[in-house]
Design a protein around this motif. Structure first.
Motif, short mmCIF file in Angstrom:
data_model
loop_
_atom_site.label_atom_id
_atom_site.label_comp_id
_atom_site.label_asym_id
_atom_site.label_seq_id
_atom_site.Cartn_x
_atom_site.Cartn_y
_atom_site.Cartn_z
N ARG A 67 -6.81 -6.44 62.80
CA ARG A 67 -7.99 -6.23 63.65
C ARG A 67 -9.00 -5.23 63.08
NH1 ARG A 67 -5.29 -6.32 69.50
NH2 ARG A 67 -5.16 -8.57 69.72
N GLU A 70 -10.74 -6.72 59.90
CA GLU A 70 -11.71 -7.77 60.21
C GLU A 70 -12.92 -7.23 60.97
OE1 GLU A 70 -8.99 -11.80 60.25
OE2 GLU A 70 -9.27 -10.75 62.15
N ALA A 71 -12.71 -6.21 61.80
CA ALA A 71 -13.83 -5.63 62.55
C ALA A 71 -14.80 -4.89 61.63
CB ALA A 71 -13.30 -4.69 63.63
N ASP A 72 -14.28 -4.27 60.59
CA ASP A 72 -15.12 -3.45 59.71
C ASP A 72 -15.73 -4.22 58.54
OD1 ASP A 72 -14.61 -1.31 61.33
OD2 ASP A 72 -13.21 -0.32 59.96
N PHE A 73 -15.21 -5.41 58.24
CA PHE A 73 -15.69 -6.17 57.08
C PHE A 73 -15.99 -7.60 57.48
CE2 PHE A 73 -13.17 -2.63 55.62
CZ PHE A 73 -14.02 -2.06 54.69
N ASP A 74 -17.28 -7.88 57.73
CA ASP A 74 -17.73 -9.22 58.12
C ASP A 74 -17.73 -10.18 56.94
OD1 ASP A 74 -18.16 -8.18 60.62
OD2 ASP A 74 -20.32 -8.02 60.40
N ASP A 75 -18.12 -9.66 55.79
CA ASP A 75 -18.23 -10.48 54.59
C ASP A 75 -16.84 -10.81 54.06
OD1 ASP A 75 -20.08 -11.41 52.23
OD2 ASP A 75 -18.41 -10.29 51.31
N VAL A 76 -16.58 -12.08 53.81
CA VAL A 76 -15.25 -12.54 53.38
C VAL A 76 -14.82 -11.86 52.08
CG1 VAL A 76 -13.95 -14.56 52.61
CG2 VAL A 76 -15.47 -14.74 54.56
N GLU A 78 -15.86 -8.94 50.86
CA GLU A 78 -15.59 -7.52 51.12
C GLU A 78 -14.26 -7.34 51.84
OE1 GLU A 78 -18.85 -5.72 53.18
OE2 GLU A 78 -20.24 -6.05 51.51
N LEU A 79 -13.97 -8.24 52.79
CA LEU A 79 -12.70 -8.18 53.50
C LEU A 79 -11.54 -8.39 52.52
CD1 LEU A 79 -10.97 -8.06 56.08
CD2 LEU A 79 -11.41 -10.52 56.36
#
Length: 108
Positions: A67, A70-76, A78-79
């Motif tokens: 959670r 995914e909350a802090d990194f919208d860009d795939v 960057e995630l």
């Protein structure tokens, strides 16, 4: 892209000498840490530099928290990068590195 798959990719991409050193450690994906919902990952156990878990003890454990990542990194991309950094950071603790050394290596 499934979150679990990206964690698995991070583990599969480890250099062979590091991967060979992984013993008695479980890497799991959880929703979030109940005590610190902003935490990305945590190592629980006895680092290898201190002998690792004793015979009969539970294995070391690394939890990666889905959670907050995914909350802090919208860009795939960057995630994916941050998951890899988090996995490597927690593995660093498993191998006995402290926060200062991890920061020096760029895994803060």
């Amino acid at each position: 892209m499934r979150f679990d798959d990206v964690v698995r990719e991070a583990l599969d991409s480890l250099p062979p000498d590091i991967a060979a050193g992984l013993r008695n450690v479980a890497v799991v994906v959880e929703d979030e840490d109940p005590d610190d919902p902003d935490l990305y990952g945590v190592f629980e156990g006895v680092p290898l530099t201190e002998g690792g878990p004793a015979p009969g003890d539970l294995p070391n454990r690394i939890a990666i928290f889905q959670r907050p990542l995914e909350a802090d990194f919208d860009d795939v991309d960057e995630l994916r990068d941050e998951i890899r950094i988090t996995v490597l950071h927690e593995l660093g603790h498993y191998f006995g590195l402290d926060e200062d050394r991890l920061a020096e290596l760029g895994y803060e």
